[in-house]
Design a protein around this motif. Structure first.
Motif, PDB file in Angstrom:
ATOM      1  N   THR A  81     131.214  32.053 -31.982  1.00  0.00           N
ATOM      2  CA  THR A  81     132.195  31.427 -31.107  1.00  0.00           C
ATOM      3  C   THR A  81     132.822  30.254 -31.839  1.00  0.00           C
ATOM      4  N   THR A  95     128.878  35.614 -24.716  1.00  0.00           N
ATOM      5  CA  THR A  95     129.328  34.703 -23.667  1.00  0.00           C
ATOM      6  C   THR A  95     130.816  34.933 -23.428  1.00  0.00           C
ATOM      7  N   GLU A  96     131.373  34.235 -22.454  1.00  0.00           N
ATOM      8  CA  GLU A  96     132.797  34.363 -22.157  1.00  0.00           C
ATOM      9  C   GLU A  96     133.653  33.923 -23.340  1.00  0.00           C
ATOM     10  N   SER A  97     133.169  32.949 -24.099  1.00  0.00           N
ATOM     11  CA  SER A  97     133.963  32.413 -25.204  1.00  0.00           C
ATOM     12  C   SER A  97     133.642  33.052 -26.555  1.00  0.00           C
TER      13      SER A  97
END
Length: 134
Positions: A81, A95-97
């Motif tokens: 990320t 994760t979302e990111s």
């Protein structure tokens, strides 16, 4: 004379109480120590890019204080990320990111290890993350 016997009896009682109160001073009883566990240490093949992941893996309790004979599955995927241009973060879960997914390869093409009677050091690499991070 009675005073001397009284003082002596008090001293004997105090001595007996103190000698019984400290069980660690008894040489007949063996001391019990916790068994020493073994650990897995992850070493980045290319520290310029993969050292943060090695640090993450080496900080996890899943790979510390392991008993002899335990089989440990090694992570096979890591996620990258971007935080900023010069800063990035590795995780073992999406994760979302999450920006990138990378497959982890270990020296000897292993995916698990069985703990012997010594610590284990494992080299790993994630091809492709070096190109992403340049």
């Amino acid at each position: 004379m009675k005073k001397i016997f009284k003082i002596l009896s008090i001293l004997v009682m105090v001595f007996v109480l103190f000698s019984c109160a400290n069980p660690s001073s008894n040489p007949e009883e063996p001391t019990v120590t916790e068994p020493q566990g073994y650990s897995i240490t992850f070493v980045a093949e290319d520290p310029r890019y993969d050292q943060p992941l090695a640090d993450l893996l080496n900080s996890l309790p899943d790979y510390k204080n392991l008993e002899e004979g335990t089989e440990v599955e090694l992570p096979t995927v890591a996620y990258l990320t971007y935080i900023s241009d010069d800063d990035y973060e590795y995780t073992l879960e999406r994760t979302e990111s999450t920006n990138y997914e990378g497959k982890m390869f270990y020296e000897g093409d292993i995916t698990s290890v069985v703990i012997g009677n010594e610590d284990i050091e494992i080299k790993f690499r994630i091809p492709g993350f070096d190109q992403v991070l340049n």
